[in-house]
Design an enzyme around this catalytic site. Structure first.
Site, PDB file in Angstrom:
ATOM      1  N   ASP A  46      31.941  37.207  29.728  1.00 27.74           N
ATOM      2  CA  ASP A  46      33.191  37.669  30.380  1.00 27.74           C
ATOM      3  C   ASP A  46      34.029  36.888  29.662  1.00 27.74           C
ATOM      4  O   ASP A  46      33.488  35.883  28.007  1.00 27.74           O
ATOM      5  CB  ASP A  46      33.606  37.526  31.785  1.00 27.74           C
ATOM      6  CG  ASP A  46      35.121  38.045  31.519  1.00 27.74           C
ATOM      7  OD1 ASP A  46      35.794  39.200  31.026  1.00 27.74           O
ATOM      8  OD2 ASP A  46      35.998  37.571  32.900  1.00 27.74           O
ATOM      9  N   ARG A  50      39.412  38.657  25.566  1.00 24.59           N
ATOM     10  CA  ARG A  50      40.293  37.267  25.038  1.00 24.59           C
ATOM     11  C   ARG A  50      40.450  36.824  23.884  1.00 24.59           C
ATOM     12  O   ARG A  50      41.190  35.972  22.875  1.00 24.59           O
ATOM     13  CB  ARG A  50      40.415  36.532  26.110  1.00 24.59           C
ATOM     14  CG  ARG A  50      41.191  36.509  27.236  1.00 24.59           C
ATOM     15  CD  ARG A  50      41.364  36.248  28.643  1.00 24.59           C
ATOM     16  NE  ARG A  50      40.035  37.026  29.470  1.00 24.59           N
ATOM     17  CZ  ARG A  50      39.101  36.207  30.200  1.00 24.59           C
ATOM     18  NH1 ARG A  50      40.115  35.010  30.707  1.00 24.59           N
ATOM     19  NH2 ARG A  50      38.458  36.334  30.636  1.00 24.59           N
ATOM     20  N   HIS A  63      33.606  42.174  21.213  1.00 23.76           N
ATOM     21  CA  HIS A  63      32.535  42.705  22.313  1.00 23.76           C
ATOM     22  C   HIS A  63      31.146  42.732  21.512  1.00 23.76           C
ATOM     23  O   HIS A  63      29.651  42.162  21.706  1.00 23.76           O
ATOM     24  CB  HIS A  63      31.576  43.619  22.494  1.00 23.76           C
ATOM     25  CG  HIS A  63      33.112  44.585  23.794  1.00 23.76           C
ATOM     26  ND1 HIS A  63      33.547  43.499  24.606  1.00 23.76           N
ATOM     27  CD2 HIS A  63      34.250  45.350  23.411  1.00 23.76           C
ATOM     28  CE1 HIS A  63      33.721  43.893  25.550  1.00 23.76           C
ATOM     29  NE2 HIS A  63      35.133  45.163  24.647  1.00 23.76           N
ATOM     30  N   THR A  92      29.816  49.106  36.344  1.00 25.23           N
ATOM     31  CA  THR A  92      30.528  50.542  37.370  1.00 25.23           C
ATOM     32  C   THR A  92      31.604  50.867  37.250  1.00 25.23           C
ATOM     33  O   THR A  92      32.011  52.063  37.153  1.00 25.23           O
ATOM     34  CB  THR A  92      29.669  51.407  38.554  1.00 25.23           C
ATOM     35  OG1 THR A  92      30.089  50.117  38.976  1.00 25.23           O
ATOM     36  CG2 THR A  92      28.526  51.072  38.511  1.00 25.23           C
ATOM     37  N   ARG A  97      37.899  51.468  31.227  1.00 18.31           N
ATOM     38  CA  ARG A  97      39.074  51.435  29.896  1.00 18.31           C
ATOM     39  C   ARG A  97      38.771  52.442  28.915  1.00 18.31           C
ATOM     40  O   ARG A  97      38.427  53.283  29.016  1.00 18.31           O
ATOM     41  CB  ARG A  97      37.681  50.221  29.178  1.00 18.31           C
ATOM     42  CG  ARG A  97      37.384  49.450  30.238  1.00 18.31           C
ATOM     43  CD  ARG A  97      36.787  48.205  29.792  1.00 18.31           C
ATOM     44  NE  ARG A  97      36.125  46.222  30.485  1.00 18.31           N
ATOM     45  CZ  ARG A  97      36.477  45.456  29.943  1.00 18.31           C
ATOM     46  NH1 ARG A  97      36.087  45.393  28.906  1.00 18.31           N
ATOM     47  NH2 ARG A  97      36.041  44.180  30.987  1.00 18.31           N
ATOM     48  N   LEU A 157       8.903  35.815  28.772  1.00 19.86           N
ATOM     49  CA  LEU A 157      10.400  36.426  29.659  1.00 19.86           C
ATOM     50  C   LEU A 157      11.068  37.195  29.677  1.00 19.86           C
ATOM     51  O   LEU A 157      11.026  38.538  28.498  1.00 19.86           O
ATOM     52  CB  LEU A 157      11.844  35.704  28.307  1.00 19.86           C
ATOM     53  CG  LEU A 157      13.006  35.660  28.379  1.00 19.86           C
ATOM     54  CD1 LEU A 157      14.111  35.124  29.696  1.00 19.86           C
ATOM     55  CD2 LEU A 157      13.871  35.941  27.448  1.00 19.86           C
ATOM     56  N   ARG A 220      35.443  34.854  39.606  1.00 21.19           N
ATOM     57  CA  ARG A 220      34.813  36.279  40.663  1.00 21.19           C
ATOM     58  C   ARG A 220      33.740  36.665  40.824  1.00 21.19           C
ATOM     59  O   ARG A 220      32.740  36.241  39.355  1.00 21.19           O
ATOM     60  CB  ARG A 220      35.864  37.054  40.754  1.00 21.19           C
ATOM     61  CG  ARG A 220      35.523  37.827  39.957  1.00 21.19           C
ATOM     62  CD  ARG A 220      37.122  38.964  39.591  1.00 21.19           C
ATOM     63  NE  ARG A 220      37.940  39.155  38.253  1.00 21.19           N
ATOM     64  CZ  ARG A 220      39.006  38.331  37.854  1.00 21.19           C
ATOM     65  NH1 ARG A 220      39.857  38.024  38.347  1.00 21.19           N
ATOM     66  NH2 ARG A 220      38.963  38.953  36.401  1.00 21.19           N
ATOM     67  N   GLU A 233      23.209  29.090  42.970  1.00 23.44           N
ATOM     68  CA  GLU A 233      23.489  28.169  42.175  1.00 23.44           C
ATOM     69  C   GLU A 233      24.637  28.190  41.168  1.00 23.44           C
ATOM     70  O   GLU A 233      24.018  29.459  40.178  1.00 23.44           O
ATOM     71  CB  GLU A 233      23.476  27.081  41.492  1.00 23.44           C
ATOM     72  CG  GLU A 233      22.186  26.622  42.706  1.00 23.44           C
ATOM     73  CD  GLU A 233      23.577  25.410  43.941  1.00 23.44           C
ATOM     74  OE1 GLU A 233      23.926  25.166  43.464  1.00 23.44           O
ATOM     75  OE2 GLU A 233      22.810  25.711  44.937  1.00 23.44           O
TER      76      GLU A 233
END
Ligand code: FPP
Length: 266
Positions: A46, A50, A63, A92, A97, A157, A220, A233
């Site tokens: 996130d 900004r 992005h 979803t 946007r 990985l 959140r 965690e």
């Protein structure tokens, strides 16, 4: 060229500079070690918008730089022995946007894979995707599916992109499948166990995340892996995703290693 290819190449030609030596020492000091490295790290990436705004750049520049962080963190996670890295690339809800931003985001997996797929293959990374393919543009699905197919036999990985992913939708689809099978008499609802439900989720076959990271100071879950994160965690940072680096990942892992996971016990 593997993860340490750059160093090995220099080693062969004896070309280490003082700066290289310093960087390697710093890297080694920072590297989390021990046997409790989280197997599965999930990240809500996130703060791209900004990050860009603060620099007077368009959101898409955020992005684009976020994509570079994806490469950096994939390598860093692999380096310390994380087994699964799940990245929330598009939810979803992100369809709300502006159209131009959505279109840009839909091109990113393609751009990322065009640049990185060969190196991911060389590094034994297995690419996966969880999300609803239905709504995604064909070019996005084609790029991701090529990567999934070409890395399917890799054993290193697991790089799992959550793309057009929403946890409530995922669970609702699982419930519908169970309900259909119950109605057809193929499933006894009373005998259903957690594992039976889990295998109907998009994360089926992957361990639950041990560590969830969210960048940019937001606290959140935003409809991300609600079932799978039950005992994970959480680690939050104010750092915006485009500037999230190896050091931040390693800080998160070291903090994880200090926590006592009790799973409701004592
Ligand atoms: C949230 O930041 C970020 C996204 C919705 C997109 C995340 C995508 C990437 C990091 C690139 C993905 C790369 C690949 C290879 C799939 P935001 O735009 O909500 O930031 P803001 O909250 O500051 O506006």
């Amino acid at each position: 060229m593997g993860l340490f290819g750059k160093w090995f190449r220099k080693l062969r030609v004896g070309a280490f500079t003082a700066e290289d030596m310093e960087r390697m020492r710093a890297d080694d000091d920072e590297l989390p070690s021990g046997d409790n490295i989280p197997k599965h790290v999930a990240i809500i990436m996130d703060g791209n918008g900004r990050w860009a705004k603060m620099r007077g750049l368009p959101r898409i520049a955020g992005h684009h730089n976020g994509m570079k962080a994806v490469k950096r963190i994939t390598k860093a996670a692999d380096r310390v022995g994380v087994e699964v890295l799940t990245l929330y690339a598009f939810s979803t809800e992100n369809w709300k946007r502006p159209k131009a931003e959505v279109e840009f985001l839909m091109k990113l997996p393609q751009e990322f894979l065009a640049i990185e797929l060969e190196e991911l293959i060389e590094n034994n990374v297995q690419v996966r995707m969880m999300g609803d393919r239905g709504q995604l543009p064909d070019h996005t699905v084609a790029a991701v599916e090529e990567a999934v197919r070409r890395t399917a036999h890799n054993t290193g990985l697991i790089l799992n992109f959550a793309l057009n992913y929403g946890s409530r939708h995922e669970m609702l689809e699982a419930v519908k499948e169970v309900a259909r099978q119950a109605a057809a008499g193929k499933v006894d609802p009373e005998a259903l166990e957690e594992a039976d439900f889990e295998k109907r989720l998009l994360s089926s076959g992957l361990p639950d995340p041990d560590l969830l990271i969210r960048t940019s100071g937001e606290l959140r879950l935003s409809n991300f892996m609600l079932w799978q994160l039950a005992y994970s965690e959480f680690w939050f940072t104010d750092v915006f995703w485009p500037e999230f680096g190896e050091r931040h990942l390693y800080d998160a892992i070291r903090e994880y290693q200090r926590r006592a996971r009790r799973y409701g016990g004592l």
